[in-house]
Design an enzyme around this catalytic site. Structure first.
Site, PDB file in Angstrom:
ATOM      1  N   GLY A  11       7.907 -22.990 -28.288  1.00  0.00           N
ATOM      2  CA  GLY A  11       9.147 -23.764 -28.192  1.00  0.00           C
ATOM      3  C   GLY A  11       9.404 -24.237 -26.772  1.00  0.00           C
ATOM      4  O   GLY A  11       8.629 -23.959 -25.844  1.00  0.00           O
ATOM      5  N   PHE A  12      10.513 -24.916 -26.613  1.00  0.00           N
ATOM      6  CA  PHE A  12      10.907 -25.460 -25.307  1.00  0.00           C
ATOM      7  C   PHE A  12      11.040 -24.336 -24.269  1.00  0.00           C
ATOM      8  O   PHE A  12      10.298 -24.293 -23.274  1.00  0.00           O
ATOM      9  CB  PHE A  12      12.223 -26.239 -25.502  1.00  0.00           C
ATOM     10  CG  PHE A  12      13.013 -26.508 -24.261  1.00  0.00           C
ATOM     11  CD1 PHE A  12      12.428 -27.055 -23.135  1.00  0.00           C
ATOM     12  CD2 PHE A  12      14.383 -26.229 -24.239  1.00  0.00           C
ATOM     13  CE1 PHE A  12      13.186 -27.317 -21.987  1.00  0.00           C
ATOM     14  CE2 PHE A  12      15.140 -26.497 -23.112  1.00  0.00           C
ATOM     15  CZ  PHE A  12      14.538 -27.023 -21.978  1.00  0.00           C
ATOM     16  N   ASN A  33       5.714 -19.722 -35.492  1.00  0.00           N
ATOM     17  CA  ASN A  33       5.306 -20.282 -36.797  1.00  0.00           C
ATOM     18  C   ASN A  33       5.319 -21.808 -36.787  1.00  0.00           C
ATOM     19  O   ASN A  33       5.048 -22.440 -37.800  1.00  0.00           O
ATOM     20  CB  ASN A  33       6.190 -19.741 -37.934  1.00  0.00           C
ATOM     21  CG  ASN A  33       7.610 -20.278 -37.867  1.00  0.00           C
ATOM     22  OD1 ASN A  33       8.010 -20.863 -36.861  1.00  0.00           O
ATOM     23  ND2 ASN A  33       8.365 -20.078 -38.930  1.00  0.00           N
ATOM     24  N   GLY A  37       8.574 -25.362 -33.048  1.00  0.00           N
ATOM     25  CA  GLY A  37       7.721 -25.310 -31.856  1.00  0.00           C
ATOM     26  C   GLY A  37       6.561 -26.296 -31.990  1.00  0.00           C
ATOM     27  O   GLY A  37       6.351 -26.894 -33.047  1.00  0.00           O
ATOM     28  N   ASN A  99      12.382  -6.929 -36.517  1.00  0.00           N
ATOM     29  CA  ASN A  99      10.931  -6.739 -36.349  1.00  0.00           C
ATOM     30  C   ASN A  99      10.548  -6.720 -34.872  1.00  0.00           C
ATOM     31  O   ASN A  99       9.707  -5.915 -34.443  1.00  0.00           O
ATOM     32  CB  ASN A  99      10.172  -7.852 -37.073  1.00  0.00           C
ATOM     33  CG  ASN A  99      10.322  -7.739 -38.585  1.00  0.00           C
ATOM     34  OD1 ASN A  99      10.565  -6.649 -39.103  1.00  0.00           O
ATOM     35  ND2 ASN A  99      10.181  -8.851 -39.277  1.00  0.00           N
ATOM     36  N   GLY A 102      11.551  -3.494 -33.461  1.00  0.00           N
ATOM     37  CA  GLY A 102      10.623  -2.454 -33.947  1.00  0.00           C
ATOM     38  C   GLY A 102       9.337  -2.444 -33.135  1.00  0.00           C
ATOM     39  O   GLY A 102       8.817  -1.375 -32.783  1.00  0.00           O
ATOM     40  N   ALA A 114      17.012 -13.532 -26.823  1.00  0.00           N
ATOM     41  CA  ALA A 114      17.592 -14.857 -26.536  1.00  0.00           C
ATOM     42  C   ALA A 114      18.840 -15.000 -27.391  1.00  0.00           C
ATOM     43  O   ALA A 114      18.768 -15.293 -28.573  1.00  0.00           O
ATOM     44  CB  ALA A 114      16.589 -15.950 -26.869  1.00  0.00           C
ATOM     45  N   TYR A 145      23.546 -20.039 -37.469  1.00  0.00           N
ATOM     46  CA  TYR A 145      22.967 -19.754 -36.150  1.00  0.00           C
ATOM     47  C   TYR A 145      23.856 -18.747 -35.403  1.00  0.00           C
ATOM     48  O   TYR A 145      23.380 -17.717 -34.924  1.00  0.00           O
ATOM     49  CB  TYR A 145      22.853 -21.052 -35.364  1.00  0.00           C
ATOM     50  CG  TYR A 145      22.224 -20.926 -33.995  1.00  0.00           C
ATOM     51  CD1 TYR A 145      20.884 -20.583 -33.859  1.00  0.00           C
ATOM     52  CD2 TYR A 145      22.956 -21.198 -32.839  1.00  0.00           C
ATOM     53  CE1 TYR A 145      20.293 -20.495 -32.604  1.00  0.00           C
ATOM     54  CE2 TYR A 145      22.373 -21.113 -31.589  1.00  0.00           C
ATOM     55  CZ  TYR A 145      21.042 -20.771 -31.476  1.00  0.00           C
ATOM     56  OH  TYR A 145      20.456 -20.689 -30.231  1.00  0.00           O
ATOM     57  N   THR A 175      20.744 -25.925 -22.187  1.00  0.00           N
ATOM     58  CA  THR A 175      19.625 -26.011 -21.248  1.00  0.00           C
ATOM     59  C   THR A 175      18.817 -27.261 -21.593  1.00  0.00           C
ATOM     60  O   THR A 175      18.723 -27.630 -22.760  1.00  0.00           O
ATOM     61  CB  THR A 175      18.763 -24.739 -21.366  1.00  0.00           C
ATOM     62  OG1 THR A 175      19.599 -23.614 -21.083  1.00  0.00           O
ATOM     63  CG2 THR A 175      17.592 -24.741 -20.393  1.00  0.00           C
TER      64      THR A 175
END
Ligand code: UDP
Length: 313
Positions: A11-12, A33, A37, A99, A102, A114, A145, A175
């Site tokens: 991603g960015f 995935n 991205g 996950n 973990g 993030a 989100y 950003t």
């Protein structure tokens, strides 16, 4: 050599984090995935100490060997993306965060989440300090989100308190910079792509809503300082220079030398009226503050978009 895992590495922000950590001597495993991205963001890391794994972290994460740092960046982050992918957005914030935590616990690694200024929703406190609890509509279009990130923060702090994991939470404010997608949908990439193509620049609503825009290199510097700090509570990282959306549209039209006109489109539902970070905590505890002026950041971003558009993006 320390080893880091970055989810959302294509991603960015994830790809810029990979660059920064490799420069600091880390070996990096990047997982993505590719929902939002792009492999092009990490193509230059071929041959460097970087391994890419195409995988959805919602379905579990397996990494062999030692890991000292896990950065969980995987998530759609543009409003148009989380409107188009509401359930994957909820899942990567909830199941993906579980996950990634973990993995960090199994490896006894530091963990950085993030998070986002969206945890403050349409804020009733201005500027926003980390102590503000927010004003979020759980069932509005942005709720997928905002609530996923709020859950992710709760999960992260629970792993810190209950498992003693060394966790960090960065609340990222708007950003911008190179590697944003031409069709990202957020204000800065939209306005730059429109201005460079001579199209109308689409300001939503009156344009008097405000945002505070941080250049990518400043943001990454803040995240790296946080990752290597002893802080466990959430920290705002963003640029406190607050502008109206109309101001940023005009600045981009001027900086591109474009003849585009500004047109007004309807304001999206629950669009926050104002946003500006209080960065006193980052200043005091991380010795961090943004350094890149808007004009310089925009010039670098416009240059990137010019090349992308010339290449047919
Ligand atoms: N916006 C706009 N025109 C666009 C894209 C966004 O006026 O083409 C506005 C949007 O309504 C919001 C601000 O710009 O008020 C920032 O939007 P963005 O999608 O960049 O991120 P947000 O801060 O809302 O998550």
């Amino acid at each position: 050599m320390p080893r880091a895992v970055i989810t959302g590495a294509a991603g960015f922000i994830g790809s810029h984090l990979a660059d920064a950590l490799i420069r600091r001597g880390y070996s990096v495993v990047g997982i993505d995935n590719l929902l939002t991205g792009d492999r092009a963001n990490i193509a230059h890391l071929d041959g460097r100490d970087f391994t890419f794994v195409e995988h959805d972290v919602t379905n579990g994460i397996a990494v062999e060997g030692e890991v000292g740092l896990v950065l969980h960046w995987a998530s759609p982050a543009s409003p148009i993306d989380y409107l188009e992918h509401p359930i994957p957005t909820l899942k990567v914030g909830a199941l993906g965060t579980h996950n990634a935590l973990g993995l960090a616990k199994a490896k006894r690694a530091r963990f950085v989440l993030a998070s986002t200024s969206e945890v403050y929703g349409d804020p009733l406190e201005h500027p926003q300090r980390e102590t503000y609890w927010g004003n979020v509509n759980p069932i509005g279009p942005r709720g997928v989100y905002d609530e996923a990130k709020r859950f992710a923060e709760a999960m992260t702090i629970a792993y810190h308190r209950f498992h003693g994991l060394d966790t960090k939470i960065v609340r990222i404010f708007n950003t911008y910079g190179p590697r944003m997608r031409v069709r990202d949908g957020r204000a800065v990439p939209n306005f730059i792509a429109q201005a460079l193509s001579g199209e109308d620049v689409t300001v939503y609503g009156s344009g008097d809503q405000t945002r505070s825009f941080c250049f990518i290199s400043d943001l990454v510097d803040g995240v790296v300082r946080l990752a290597e700090s002893d802080l466990n509570e959430p920290v705002n990282i963003g640029n406190p220079a607050e502008l109206t959306v109309l101001d940023i549209a005009r600045a981009i039209i001027a900086a591109t030398g474009s003849r585009s006109r500004i047109v007004h489109h309807p304001l999206p539902v629950d669009d926050p009226r104002v946003r500006r970070p209080d960065i006193a905590l980052a200043r005091a505890r991380l010795g961090w503050e943004p350094r890149v002026a808007l004009g310089d950041g925009l010039a670098a971003t416009i240059e990137y978009f010019r090349r992308k558009l010339a290449a047919g993006a």
